[in-house]
Design a protein around this motif. Structure first.
Motif, PDB file in Angstrom:
ATOM      1  N   MET A 196      16.361   0.475  -3.992  1.00 31.40           N
ATOM      2  CA  MET A 196      16.880  -0.388  -2.287  1.00 31.40           C
ATOM      3  C   MET A 196      15.567  -1.060  -1.587  1.00 31.40           C
ATOM      4  O   MET A 196      15.563  -0.122  -0.937  1.00 31.40           O
ATOM      5  CB  MET A 196      17.866  -0.933  -2.144  1.00 31.40           C
ATOM      6  N   ARG A 197      14.890  -1.765  -1.623  1.00 33.15           N
ATOM      7  CA  ARG A 197      13.647  -1.978  -0.796  1.00 33.15           C
ATOM      8  C   ARG A 197      14.418  -2.594   0.682  1.00 33.15           C
ATOM      9  O   ARG A 197      13.865  -1.675   2.176  1.00 33.15           O
ATOM     10  CB  ARG A 197      12.893  -3.878  -1.225  1.00 33.15           C
ATOM     11  N   GLU A 198      15.467  -2.556   0.833  1.00 33.78           N
ATOM     12  CA  GLU A 198      16.715  -3.379   2.508  1.00 33.78           C
ATOM     13  C   GLU A 198      16.058  -1.868   2.242  1.00 33.78           C
ATOM     14  O   GLU A 198      16.747  -1.429   3.614  1.00 33.78           O
ATOM     15  CB  GLU A 198      17.845  -3.887   2.093  1.00 33.78           C
ATOM     16  N   LYS A 199      16.890  -0.688   1.747  1.00 32.94           N
ATOM     17  CA  LYS A 199      17.524   0.493   2.072  1.00 32.94           C
ATOM     18  C   LYS A 199      16.452   1.497   3.014  1.00 32.94           C
ATOM     19  O   LYS A 199      16.315   2.601   3.524  1.00 32.94           O
ATOM     20  CB  LYS A 199      18.321   1.229   1.739  1.00 32.94           C
ATOM     21  N   ASN A 232       8.991  -9.586 -11.962  1.00 33.94           N
ATOM     22  CA  ASN A 232       9.730 -10.673 -11.058  1.00 33.94           C
ATOM     23  C   ASN A 232      10.514  -9.690  -9.463  1.00 33.94           C
ATOM     24  O   ASN A 232      11.151 -10.303  -8.735  1.00 33.94           O
ATOM     25  CB  ASN A 232       9.794 -11.506 -11.375  1.00 33.94           C
ATOM     26  N   ASN A 233      11.599  -8.823  -9.875  1.00 28.99           N
ATOM     27  CA  ASN A 233      11.867  -8.638  -9.232  1.00 28.99           C
ATOM     28  C   ASN A 233      11.616  -6.558  -8.636  1.00 28.99           C
ATOM     29  O   ASN A 233      12.890  -6.102  -7.406  1.00 28.99           O
ATOM     30  CB  ASN A 233      13.765  -8.561  -9.244  1.00 28.99           C
ATOM     31  N   THR A 234      11.050  -6.070  -9.140  1.00 30.60           N
ATOM     32  CA  THR A 234      10.500  -4.706  -8.961  1.00 30.60           C
ATOM     33  C   THR A 234       9.143  -4.527  -8.885  1.00 30.60           C
ATOM     34  O   THR A 234       8.623  -4.904  -9.689  1.00 30.60           O
ATOM     35  CB  THR A 234      11.293  -4.267  -9.948  1.00 30.60           C
ATOM     36  N   TYR A 266      13.380  -4.094  -5.589  1.00 35.26           N
ATOM     37  CA  TYR A 266      13.745  -3.175  -5.984  1.00 35.26           C
ATOM     38  C   TYR A 266      12.232  -2.067  -5.777  1.00 35.26           C
ATOM     39  O   TYR A 266      11.680  -3.660  -5.996  1.00 35.26           O
ATOM     40  CB  TYR A 266      14.346  -2.803  -7.223  1.00 35.26           C
ATOM     41  N   ILE A 267      11.629  -1.282  -5.064  1.00 28.50           N
ATOM     42  CA  ILE A 267      10.311  -0.080  -5.188  1.00 28.50           C
ATOM     43  C   ILE A 267      10.894   1.250  -6.131  1.00 28.50           C
ATOM     44  O   ILE A 267      11.735   1.746  -6.106  1.00 28.50           O
ATOM     45  CB  ILE A 267      10.510  -0.047  -4.007  1.00 28.50           C
ATOM     46  N   ASN A 268      10.004   1.099  -6.981  1.00 31.83           N
ATOM     47  CA  ASN A 268      10.137   1.675  -8.122  1.00 31.83           C
ATOM     48  C   ASN A 268       9.063   2.967  -7.692  1.00 31.83           C
ATOM     49  O   ASN A 268       7.662   2.746  -7.481  1.00 31.83           O
ATOM     50  CB  ASN A 268       9.745   1.351  -9.790  1.00 31.83           C
ATOM     51  N   ARG A 269       9.396   4.024  -7.559  1.00 37.59           N
ATOM     52  CA  ARG A 269       8.814   5.124  -6.928  1.00 37.59           C
ATOM     53  C   ARG A 269       8.319   6.775  -8.153  1.00 37.59           C
ATOM     54  O   ARG A 269       8.014   7.162  -7.289  1.00 37.59           O
ATOM     55  CB  ARG A 269       8.865   5.993  -5.597  1.00 37.59           C
ATOM     56  N   GLU A 270       8.346   5.966  -8.678  1.00 39.69           N
ATOM     57  CA  GLU A 270       7.556   6.573 -10.345  1.00 39.69           C
ATOM     58  C   GLU A 270       8.162   8.201 -10.348  1.00 39.69           C
ATOM     59  O   GLU A 270       9.107   8.066 -10.103  1.00 39.69           O
ATOM     60  CB  GLU A 270       6.603   6.330 -10.485  1.00 39.69           C
ATOM     61  N   GLU A 271       7.853   9.123 -11.122  1.00 42.00           N
ATOM     62  CA  GLU A 271       8.735   9.848 -11.891  1.00 42.00           C
ATOM     63  C   GLU A 271       8.039  11.288 -10.980  1.00 42.00           C
ATOM     64  O   GLU A 271       6.952  11.314  -9.816  1.00 42.00           O
ATOM     65  CB  GLU A 271       8.571  10.574 -13.090  1.00 42.00           C
ATOM     66  N   ASP A 272       9.043  12.667 -10.867  1.00 41.69           N
ATOM     67  CA  ASP A 272       8.551  13.514 -10.531  1.00 41.69           C
ATOM     68  C   ASP A 272       7.804  14.819 -10.937  1.00 41.69           C
ATOM     69  O   ASP A 272       7.162  15.478 -10.728  1.00 41.69           O
ATOM     70  CB  ASP A 272       9.650  14.245  -9.669  1.00 41.69           C
ATOM     71  N   LEU A 273       7.613  13.718 -12.151  1.00 43.27           N
ATOM     72  CA  LEU A 273       6.794  15.458 -13.462  1.00 43.27           C
ATOM     73  C   LEU A 273       7.122  16.779 -13.090  1.00 43.27           C
ATOM     74  O   LEU A 273       6.358  18.017 -13.913  1.00 43.27           O
ATOM     75  CB  LEU A 273       5.300  15.342 -13.375  1.00 43.27           C
ATOM     76  N   GLY A 274       8.258  17.247 -12.749  1.00 49.25           N
ATOM     77  CA  GLY A 274       8.888  18.108 -13.086  1.00 49.25           C
ATOM     78  C   GLY A 274       8.682  18.951 -11.864  1.00 49.25           C
ATOM     79  O   GLY A 274       9.124  20.335 -11.590  1.00 49.25           O
ATOM     80  N   ASP A 275       8.091  18.552 -10.584  1.00 47.21           N
ATOM     81  CA  ASP A 275       7.124  19.427  -8.920  1.00 47.21           C
ATOM     82  C   ASP A 275       8.659  19.384  -8.789  1.00 47.21           C
ATOM     83  O   ASP A 275       9.158  17.852  -8.691  1.00 47.21           O
ATOM     84  CB  ASP A 275       6.088  18.231  -8.842  1.00 47.21           C
ATOM     85  N   VAL A 276       9.524  20.562  -8.188  1.00 47.70           N
ATOM     86  CA  VAL A 276      10.484  20.945  -7.549  1.00 47.70           C
ATOM     87  C   VAL A 276      10.108  20.603  -5.750  1.00 47.70           C
ATOM     88  O   VAL A 276      11.415  20.002  -5.518  1.00 47.70           O
ATOM     89  CB  VAL A 276      10.633  22.406  -7.477  1.00 47.70           C
ATOM     90  N   GLY A 277       9.152  19.550  -5.937  1.00 42.27           N
ATOM     91  CA  GLY A 277       9.131  19.694  -4.269  1.00 42.27           C
ATOM     92  C   GLY A 277       8.937  18.606  -4.092  1.00 42.27           C
ATOM     93  O   GLY A 277       9.854  17.885  -3.405  1.00 42.27           O
TER      94      GLY A 277
END
Length: 583
Positions: free
Chosen positions: A141-144, A244-246, A279-290
């Motif tokens: 959530m963008r607000e959070k 339009n919302n992400t 909403y803000i999508n910050r994409e995937e982690d590609l399996g990187d643990v950190g």
């Protein structure tokens, strides 16, 4: 087959007509991502029955994204995507048929829960469906992200407060094109601190994507933000809308020497993007643990689950190699009218299933070619080269773009099998024009044989062919086949006495230019290559005193060359030749 189009930045409005008013929040639908990663995936698109379909390559394998339905206009002027199980099923069938026609078992990446359930219901015991956690998108959530309220985000607030206390004079600025050089320098510092910097190696895939985005900043409609401290850039980020919302955050980099820099750019950017993005999508982690730990620490609102959908059982169409061989042979005979003895020789001694590139429609092979492995001798160096043979399509399936797709497959096959060049001899005059459109250039000649092949030993023949400066080599097995062909022809054999114009294409631009640089050590030039079939070749190349470096950094003074013009440059004055080819 589905007719796909090359995806360019000029398609933004069309793609947005499907995505901006849709419900998909997948980061793969971000137009910036589609364009900036095209060099790796060779992404194409098609519109079928009001569905947007993306086709791309995941390594060697052809793959598809989940279809995107066109939003329908409602009475109140808004747009809405309605679910239609029958429509989706029809589209999946069409995509599956296209995949088979392109010579690949069906593979769909990034499918959602709805498509997973649909596939299980309407295609029982057909697909293997597996979740792909490494590619799940983190959506907040963008607000959070702005307020960071609550006990669980206390540590984030602490990092930001520490940054503000250390650097009270910091400034947030919108990222503008004039800041791009500073962003690239900061990215280099970040890479150096991560132990990834190596000036002699090619750009990392992420950096190539980033520089492609920077080079197309205005055309892609990218929005970015920066943090400056005492006039120094310490963090930057950018992204673009998914719908339009992400909003999709594509890249975020910071100088780790400034404690809390990542946290402050995250928060400030969330504040400054338009308020319509809930909403803000910050994409995937590609399996990187950190990276996974860091993304989870921001308490995502939800994760977008993605599934891989693939043929459960190897398709009979790809298993039955004997049938494929027989059908390919029948097309050859129908198209080329060669003798049965020659065809038997070719398909028993030269043809191998791994060389065959075919198109299957209506449960049969309707077009095929063979990408035969050869070696080119280039100024004493042996270079992997493909020889394209037997390009043929059944009469009733012509003018359906099948030939273009076959050649595109052959070029990809050759690239991933480490070929540097591809060569061929057009069977008819009009084919010279067609092959030229596919990147082939008139830089190699099929010359009369330098010896009597029937009476000359391979050792003597090899001495002669290796005496050439630039030539396509025959190995001993191939030479034996040539001799058998001459014996089979008997009295009808007439040795070639005149030159025949052949053609050659560059398959791997970097390796080809490395050969050129080594043989032209005084040359210093920057070249921009454009290749419509192999996007991995699309880059700038710095040729400098015997070495070549690939980069995406633009140079307004670069020599712009198509892939066929690149062949003309590399082979200028070389008098490249081939002879005794089995056509």
């Amino acid at each position: 087959m589905i007719k796909f189009n090359e995806l360019t930045e000029n398609d933004k409005e069309l793609i947005h007509s499907f995505t901006l008013w849709g419900v998909g929040q997948n980061c793969d639908l971000s137009f910036s991502n589609l364009i900036s990663w095209k060099f790796l995936y060779n992404t194409q698109y098609a519109i079928v029955d009001d569905y947007l379909i993306f086709r791309f390559y995941a390594g060697h394998h052809l793959a598809y994204m989940m279809p995107v339905a066109r939003p329908k206009t409602q009475q109140d002027g808004t747009f809405k995507v309605g679910k239609c199980d029958d429509c989706f099923v029809r589209i999946i069938k069409a995509i599956r048929e296209d995949s088979i026609a392109m010579g690949h078992p069906f593979l769909m990446l990034g499918a959602c829960n709805y498509l997973k359930e649909l596939s299980e219901k309407y295609f029982p015991d057909t697909f293997d469906i597996k979740p792909n956690r490494d590619h799940s998108d983190y959506v907040y959530m963008r607000e959070k992200l702005i307020n960071l309220s609550g006990k669980k985000l206390q540590s984030k607030r602490n990092h930001i407060n520490k940054f503000k206390s250390l650097y009270p004079q910091y400034e947030y600025r919108d990222l503008t094109p004039d800041m791009i050089p500073q962003c690239l320098e900061l990215e280099r510092k970040w890479r150096l601190s991560s132990g990834e910097e190596n000036e002699e190696e090619e750009l990392t895939e992420e950096l190539r994507s980033m520089t492609r985005a920077f080079n197309r900043w205005d055309k892609l409609g990218i929005v970015g933000g920066t943090i400056f401290v005492d006039g120094n850039l310490v963090a930057f980020t950018y992204g673009c809308p998914i719908n339009n919302n992400t909003f999709d955050v594509c890249v975020e980099k910071a100088d780790v020497a400034y404690e809390g820099a990542f946290n402050i750019i995250n928060q400030e950017f969330a504040k400054h993007i338009p308020e319509q993005y809930v909403y803000i999508n910050r994409e995937e982690d590609l399996g990187d643990v950190g990276l996974r730990k860091a993304k989870l620490s921001y308490r995502p609102e939800f994760l977008i689950e993605k599934y891989t959908i693939m043929e459960r059982h190897p398709l009979a169409a790809f298993e039955d190699q004997d049938r494929i061989k027989q059908e390919t042979m029948a097309i050859w005979k129908d198209v080329f009218n060669d003798s049965d003895k020659f065809i038997d020789l070719y398909f028993s001694r030269i043809y191998k299933s791994e060389y065959n590139v075919c198109c299957q429609l209506d449960d049969r092979v309707v077009a095929a070619l063979q990408a035969l492995p050869y070696t080119m001798l280039y100024h004493g160096k042996e270079v992997k080269t493909a020889y394209i043979s037997g390009v043929s399509t059944m009469l009733e399936y012509r003018k359906q773009n099948i030939g273009n797709n076959l050649m595109k497959q052959a070029h990809f096959y050759s690239f991933f099998h480490e070929a540097v060049f591809s060569s061929l001899i057009p069977a008819e005059k009009w084919l010279h024009t067609w092959y030229a459109k596919l990147g082939y250039a008139h830089v190699i000649t099929c010359t009369p044989p330098p010896v009597d092949a029937l009476t000359t030993s391979y050792a003597d023949f090899d001495t002669v062919q290796r005496g050439k400066k630039c030539v396509l080599l025959h190995d001993k097995d191939n030479y034996d086949i040539i001799q058998d062909d001459i014996r089979i022809a008997g009295e009808t054999y007439h040795p070639q006495v005149e030159n025949i114009q052949a053609m050659l294409r560059v398959v791997n631009a970097k390796h080809a230019l490395a050969l050129y640089a080594e043989t032209h050590p005084q040359t210093c030039i920057v070249i921009r290559v454009n290749d419509e079939d192999i996007p991995m070749n699309n880059a700038y190349y710095i040729v400098n005193h015997g070495k070549v470096k690939q980069t995406d950094m633009p140079d307004v003074n670069a020599l712009k060359l198509t892939i066929s013009q690149l062949a003309e440059l590399i082979f200028k004055g070389e008098e490249a030749e081939m002879f005794l080819m089995m056509n």
